[in-house]
Design a protein around this motif. Structure first.
Motif, PDB file in Angstrom:
ATOM      1  N   ALA A 171     -18.752   8.029  -8.123  1.00 21.16           N
ATOM      2  CA  ALA A 171     -17.997   8.349  -9.334  1.00 21.16           C
ATOM      3  C   ALA A 171     -18.914   8.317 -10.562  1.00 21.16           C
ATOM      4  CB  ALA A 171     -16.846   7.361  -9.505  1.00 21.16           C
ATOM      5  N   LEU A 172     -19.780   7.315 -10.634  1.00 21.32           N
ATOM      6  CA  LEU A 172     -20.715   7.215 -11.766  1.00 21.32           C
ATOM      7  C   LEU A 172     -21.643   8.423 -11.799  1.00 21.32           C
ATOM      8  CD1 LEU A 172     -21.946   5.603 -14.118  1.00 21.32           C
ATOM      9  CD2 LEU A 172     -23.414   4.449 -12.460  1.00 21.32           C
ATOM     10  N   MET A 220     -12.172   5.134 -13.816  1.00 22.95           N
ATOM     11  CA  MET A 220     -12.072   6.233 -14.789  1.00 22.95           C
ATOM     12  C   MET A 220     -11.826   7.563 -14.089  1.00 22.95           C
ATOM     13  SD  MET A 220     -14.998   5.367 -17.599  1.00 22.95           S
ATOM     14  CE  MET A 220     -14.789   6.900 -18.483  1.00 22.95           C
ATOM     15  N   VAL A 221     -12.589   7.794 -13.015  1.00 19.47           N
ATOM     16  CA  VAL A 221     -12.426   9.057 -12.277  1.00 19.47           C
ATOM     17  C   VAL A 221     -11.004   9.169 -11.731  1.00 19.47           C
ATOM     18  CG1 VAL A 221     -13.121  10.280 -10.174  1.00 19.47           C
ATOM     19  CG2 VAL A 221     -14.855   9.428 -11.723  1.00 19.47           C
ATOM     20  N   LEU A 222     -10.504   8.067 -11.189  1.00 19.51           N
ATOM     21  CA  LEU A 222      -9.142   8.103 -10.624  1.00 19.51           C
ATOM     22  C   LEU A 222      -8.093   8.296 -11.713  1.00 19.51           C
ATOM     23  CD1 LEU A 222      -9.191   5.499  -7.716  1.00 19.51           C
ATOM     24  CD2 LEU A 222      -9.240   7.991  -7.593  1.00 19.51           C
ATOM     25  N   PHE A 266     -16.253   1.685  -0.047  1.00 18.54           N
ATOM     26  CA  PHE A 266     -16.017   1.188  -1.401  1.00 18.54           C
ATOM     27  C   PHE A 266     -17.324   0.972  -2.143  1.00 18.54           C
ATOM     28  CE2 PHE A 266     -13.773  -0.420  -4.854  1.00 18.54           C
ATOM     29  CZ  PHE A 266     -14.374  -1.571  -5.316  1.00 18.54           C
ATOM     30  N   LEU A 305     -14.889  15.864 -11.328  1.00 21.28           N
ATOM     31  CA  LEU A 305     -13.994  15.782 -10.164  1.00 21.28           C
ATOM     32  C   LEU A 305     -14.478  16.698  -9.038  1.00 21.28           C
ATOM     33  CD1 LEU A 305     -10.433  15.613 -11.786  1.00 21.28           C
ATOM     34  CD2 LEU A 305     -11.653  13.821 -10.563  1.00 21.28           C
ATOM     35  N   PRO A 338     -10.262  -2.702  -3.214  1.00 25.59           N
ATOM     36  CA  PRO A 338     -11.054  -1.664  -2.539  1.00 25.59           C
ATOM     37  C   PRO A 338     -10.187  -0.740  -1.688  1.00 25.59           C
ATOM     38  CG  PRO A 338     -12.159  -3.762  -2.347  1.00 25.59           C
ATOM     39  CD  PRO A 338     -10.813  -4.048  -2.944  1.00 25.59           C
ATOM     40  N   MET A 349     -15.061  -7.417  -8.488  1.00 29.54           N
ATOM     41  CA  MET A 349     -14.512  -6.283  -9.228  1.00 29.54           C
ATOM     42  C   MET A 349     -15.053  -6.271 -10.636  1.00 29.54           C
ATOM     43  SD  MET A 349     -12.614  -4.932  -6.930  1.00 29.54           S
ATOM     44  CE  MET A 349     -11.687  -3.797  -7.920  1.00 29.54           C
ATOM     45  N   ILE A 396     -18.316   4.503  -3.199  1.00 28.12           N
ATOM     46  CA  ILE A 396     -17.465   5.388  -4.004  1.00 28.12           C
ATOM     47  C   ILE A 396     -17.611   5.157  -5.499  1.00 28.12           C
ATOM     48  CG2 ILE A 396     -15.262   4.095  -4.117  1.00 28.12           C
ATOM     49  CD1 ILE A 396     -13.944   6.806  -3.255  1.00 28.12           C
ATOM     50  N   SER A 397     -17.863   3.917  -5.894  1.00 28.23           N
ATOM     51  CA  SER A 397     -18.049   3.651  -7.321  1.00 28.23           C
ATOM     52  C   SER A 397     -19.306   4.333  -7.834  1.00 28.23           C
ATOM     53  CB  SER A 397     -18.157   2.154  -7.576  1.00 28.23           C
ATOM     54  OG  SER A 397     -16.925   1.664  -8.013  1.00 28.23           O
ATOM     55  N   MET A 398     -20.364   4.281  -7.006  1.00 28.03           N
ATOM     56  CA  MET A 398     -21.622   4.918  -7.407  1.00 28.03           C
ATOM     57  C   MET A 398     -21.470   6.432  -7.423  1.00 28.03           C
ATOM     58  SD  MET A 398     -23.699   2.593  -8.208  1.00 28.03           S
ATOM     59  CE  MET A 398     -22.335   1.634  -8.832  1.00 28.03           C
ATOM     60  N   PRO A 420     -16.479   3.115 -13.261  1.00 23.23           N
ATOM     61  CA  PRO A 420     -16.554   4.567 -13.068  1.00 23.23           C
ATOM     62  C   PRO A 420     -15.474   5.104 -12.135  1.00 23.23           C
ATOM     63  CG  PRO A 420     -18.737   3.615 -12.890  1.00 23.23           C
ATOM     64  CD  PRO A 420     -17.773   2.478 -12.926  1.00 23.23           C
ATOM     65  N   ILE A 421     -15.257   4.435 -10.996  1.00 25.63           N
ATOM     66  CA  ILE A 421     -14.260   4.951 -10.061  1.00 25.63           C
ATOM     67  C   ILE A 421     -12.862   4.833 -10.645  1.00 25.63           C
ATOM     68  CG2 ILE A 421     -14.137   2.783  -8.719  1.00 25.63           C
ATOM     69  CD1 ILE A 421     -13.564   6.370  -7.420  1.00 25.63           C
ATOM     70  N   MET A 448     -19.865  11.574 -12.920  1.00 22.33           N
ATOM     71  CA  MET A 448     -19.603  11.652 -14.365  1.00 22.33           C
ATOM     72  C   MET A 448     -20.878  11.913 -15.152  1.00 22.33           C
ATOM     73  SD  MET A 448     -16.464   9.284 -15.463  1.00 22.33           S
ATOM     74  CE  MET A 448     -17.268   7.720 -15.323  1.00 22.33           C
ATOM     75  N   SER A 497     -19.006  -2.487 -12.233  1.00 22.72           N
ATOM     76  CA  SER A 497     -19.380  -1.403 -11.312  1.00 22.72           C
ATOM     77  C   SER A 497     -18.171  -0.606 -10.842  1.00 22.72           C
ATOM     78  CB  SER A 497     -20.131  -1.973 -10.110  1.00 22.72           C
ATOM     79  OG  SER A 497     -19.304  -2.880  -9.417  1.00 22.72           O
ATOM     80  N   THR A 498     -16.973  -1.175 -10.970  1.00 19.23           N
ATOM     81  CA  THR A 498     -15.780  -0.430 -10.539  1.00 19.23           C
ATOM     82  C   THR A 498     -15.222   0.443 -11.658  1.00 19.23           C
ATOM     83  OG1 THR A 498     -14.584  -2.463 -10.985  1.00 19.23           O
ATOM     84  CG2 THR A 498     -14.966  -1.903  -8.683  1.00 19.23           C
ATOM     85  N   ILE A 543      -6.988  -0.147  -2.067  1.00 19.84           N
ATOM     86  CA  ILE A 543      -6.115   0.636  -2.952  1.00 19.84           C
ATOM     87  C   ILE A 543      -6.890   1.782  -3.591  1.00 19.84           C
ATOM     88  CG2 ILE A 543      -4.783   0.546  -5.102  1.00 19.84           C
ATOM     89  CD1 ILE A 543      -4.023  -2.348  -4.278  1.00 19.84           C
ATOM     90  N   ILE A 544      -8.086   1.484  -4.081  1.00 22.57           N
ATOM     91  CA  ILE A 544      -8.897   2.519  -4.729  1.00 22.57           C
ATOM     92  C   ILE A 544      -9.231   3.637  -3.753  1.00 22.57           C
ATOM     93  CG2 ILE A 544     -11.243   2.948  -5.595  1.00 22.57           C
ATOM     94  CD1 ILE A 544     -10.950   0.324  -7.202  1.00 22.57           C
ATOM     95  N   LEU A 545      -9.663   3.268  -2.549  1.00 17.89           N
ATOM     96  CA  LEU A 545     -10.002   4.290  -1.551  1.00 17.89           C
ATOM     97  C   LEU A 545      -8.759   5.069  -1.130  1.00 17.89           C
ATOM     98  CD1 LEU A 545     -12.494   2.240   0.649  1.00 17.89           C
ATOM     99  CD2 LEU A 545     -13.042   4.312  -0.624  1.00 17.89           C
ATOM    100  N   THR A 588     -14.228   0.158   5.239  1.00 22.14           N
ATOM    101  CA  THR A 588     -13.724  -0.086   3.890  1.00 22.14           C
ATOM    102  C   THR A 588     -14.833  -0.627   2.998  1.00 22.14           C
ATOM    103  OG1 THR A 588     -11.570  -0.593   4.844  1.00 22.14           O
ATOM    104  CG2 THR A 588     -11.942  -1.269   2.564  1.00 22.14           C
ATOM    105  N   HIS A 598     -14.078  -8.720  -2.825  1.00 21.58           N
ATOM    106  CA  HIS A 598     -15.097  -7.873  -3.426  1.00 21.58           C
ATOM    107  C   HIS A 598     -15.152  -8.178  -4.900  1.00 21.58           C
ATOM    108  CE1 HIS A 598     -15.658  -5.045  -0.005  1.00 21.58           C
ATOM    109  NE2 HIS A 598     -14.491  -5.542   0.332  1.00 21.58           N
ATOM    110  N   LEU A 625       0.845  -1.209   0.000  1.00 27.15           N
ATOM    111  CA  LEU A 625       0.000   0.000   0.000  1.00 27.15           C
ATOM    112  C   LEU A 625       0.875   1.251   0.000  1.00 27.15           C
ATOM    113  CD1 LEU A 625      -2.945   1.046   0.146  1.00 27.15           C
ATOM    114  CD2 LEU A 625      -2.720   1.084   2.621  1.00 27.15           C
TER     115      LEU A 625
END
Lengths: 342, 232
Positions: free
Chosen positions: A231-232, B73-75, A224, A54, B6, B64, A227-229, B70-71, A235, B67-68, B8-10, A220, B62, A20
């Motif tokens: 981001a969607l 792409m944003v990152l 998690f 963003l 998860p 993957m 956060i994906s939702m 969008p995040i 956008m 659904s992952t 790493i993304i966060l 976490t 989780h 990490l």
């Protein structure tokens, strides 16, 4: 002392920490020393789409973290019986009381979704959780304060926002409560979690170490999932804000009915947090009717692109459509009543 | 590694926000009053993720799936591209018919407007004054010193807008505010989105949108985009 340190480090996932740290250091190095040297000649519209997306993501991020922290804390440290003890037993009073839970838990709507999930895992019904979810973004000290700050010249706007939100949230909660098997409205994965709450987040051991592990794991998981939702939603909102001319909506602001429809559409698209949407609405105060602004501030915190994508993690599409339709119609009626009554 | 995605993304999301704050670029996206709050919770998020990583040897996997996307792409946008403010493309998307509505966002402008010296008034302040229609005499002998980016607002006659975006919460609610400025043959020396520092005086003149108060500059200097390009 040495044996203590060895025992302590044996229980730590050092390899995970190292991996990490490496990833984060690489990210930091790139952002600090390389990114500004890049001549990214992106067309202006695309650049603005990225900036707007963003902007929504960054603005909502701390609230998402706060909500996930609270959700993890509720599921780890608050006993199963606490909310059941403090809230009334009779369903209609219980839902009304839950409308005011936002005063104890003042979090943006992004943060309310993980909280509402935590409440359902603790045994609350979907109807009660939905009432909380729809009311809490507005019925909390931060939103009330910001609405007053923006519209202090007309106190009826704040009163209308609070009253309409409470009423709509409780009506929708009541309608859902009429259904016997409310669990059918939950997604399969979340319904499974609600059935075995004690296994959610790992073993339930009372020791501090295990509670901390459970708390961090739950955080976490919730963050998690959201956060994906987020981001969607960010956008989609960025796309519409960049490529659909806003003056199309503004151009019809002078018509009472069309003004409300336009502001409801804007509320759905803009996806702005309830704690600050009053200032955004204020910028249209000279162009749109006050009733349409109230509709914006009632509907937006309940349903927008971002919220729908977040709620999709928990609720099935059919119930989301019902909630959206009821919120939309009642927010529209609120706008009409406010326009002609005040 | 897959089960750690998860975290790493966060963690990348949190470190990205912290780095923006460190570089002073958070105010390109959000209002300054939220910066401390945003940085604090990004740090807390990172701390909890470190605890999670340290204490978890096995993690529930989780899924993957799509659904992952969008995040991710944003990152990608966030991490790989430099931070930028909004451009003139958004001005054309958001020009409101009544400038006073946009300029009513400001919370500090009333103090500036009543100041004795007009030199300190910003683009946003002047936009609000012009929108309030105080009469042509008000603008006589008023010294103006403003900065903003150039927008071709279709006013003709070598008149452009010098504008900024006003935000209340974040870039998503940004409304453009600007004043008309006459820059002779502006296209030969400047371009749209170019930041300029302008000094001059107002005069009433004809534009494609009728007679308007227009700034006639004594000097127009090119500048780089300031660290804080928005008005509040």
């Amino acid at each position: 002392m040495v044996s203590r340190i060895v025992a302590f480090t044996k229980n730590i996932n050092l390899r995970g920490i190292l991996v990490l740290s490496l990833i984060l250091l690489m990210t930091a190095y790139y952002r600090l020393y390389i990114v500004d040297a890049i001549d990214a000649s992106i067309p202006n519209k695309l650049q603005d789409f990225i900036t707007l997306s963003l902007s929504i993501f960054i603005e909502a991020f701390p609230f998402l973290v706060l909500g996930s922290l609270l959700a993890a804390a509720v599921n780890t440290y608050v006993s199963h019986e606490f909310f059941h003890k403090i809230l009334p037993k009779k369903p209609v009073f219980r839902r009304t009381a839950m409308s005011f839970l936002g005063f104890l838990l003042p979090v943006c709507e992004c943060g309310n979704v993980p909280l509402s999930r935590a409440l359902m895992i603790q045994g609350f019904k979907p109807s009660e959780s939905v009432t909380f979810l729809l009311a809490a973004p507005v019925i909390n000290p931060v939103t009330i304060w910001s609405t007053w700050a923006a519209f202090s010249y007309d106190g009826s706007i704040l009163i209308a926002r609070i009253a309409a939100t409470l009423l709509i949230a409780n009506i929708i909660g009541f309608v859902i409560s009429l259904v016997k098997n409310q669990e059918q409205f939950l997604t399969n994965s979340f319904a499974k979690v609600c059935q075995t709450p004690k296994s959610y987040g790992g073993e339930a051991d009372a020791s501090n170490r295990f509670q901390l592990r459970r708390f961090s794991r739950l955080f976490t998981h919730e963050a998690f999932a959201m956060i994906s939702m987020l981001a969607l939603g960010a956008m989609i909102a960025g796309t519409i804000q960049t490529f659909v001319p806003r003056d199309i909506l503004v151009g019809i602001g002078s018509n009472v009915i069309l003004a409300i429809v336009a502001m409801l559409l804007l509320a759905f698209v803009v996806s702005i947090c309830a704690t600050v949407d009053a200032f955004f609405a204020l910028s249209f105060a000279n162009t749109f009717t006050a009733g349409s602004l109230v509709s914006f501030m009632v509907f937006g915190p309940m349903i927008d692109i971002k919220m729908l994508t977040l709620m999709k993690t928990t609720f099935k599409t059919n119930i989301l459509l019902v909630i959206s339709a009821f919120s939309l119609i009642q927010s529209f009626i609120t706008g009409i009543i406010f326009t002609y009554a005040f | 590694m897959r089960s750690k995605m998860p975290v790493i993304i966060l963690a990348i999301s949190a470190i990205y926000v912290l780095l923006l704050g460190h570089q002073g670029d958070l105010d390109l996206y959000i209002h300054p009053r939220y910066i401390l709050f945003t940085r604090a919770f990004a740090l807390i998020c990172l701390a909890v993720l470190v605890v999670n990583t340290a204490m978890s040897r096995t993690e529930a996997t989780h899924k993957m799936g799509l659904s992952t996307l969008p995040i991710l792409m944003v990152l990608l946008f966030a991490v790989l591209l430099p931070a930028k403010s909004l451009t003139s493309a958004t001005v054309s998307q958001r020009v409101v018919a009544d400038q006073s509505a946009a300029s009513s966002l400001f919370q500090n402008s009333s103090a500036n407007i009543f100041s004795n010296s007009t030199k300190i008034l910003s683009v946003a302040d002047w936009a609000q004054i012009i929108a309030s229609n105080p009469g042509t005499e008000y603008f006589t002998n008023k010294t103006v010193h403003v900065s903003g980016f150039i927008v071709d607002a279709g006013l003709g006659n070598d008149v452009v807008w010098v504008a900024r975006f006003a935000i209340t919460c974040c870039a998503v609610d940004a409304q453009p505010v600007g004043i008309p400025v006459k820059i002779v043959n502006w296209r030969s020396g400047h371009s749209q989105d170019q930041w300029v520092d302008v000094k001059g005086n107002f005069k009433e003149m004809e534009t494609n949108k009728g007679r308007q108060i227009v700034l006639i500059p004594d000097s127009v200097k090119k500048i780089s985009e300031p660290d804080n390009p928005y008005a509040y």
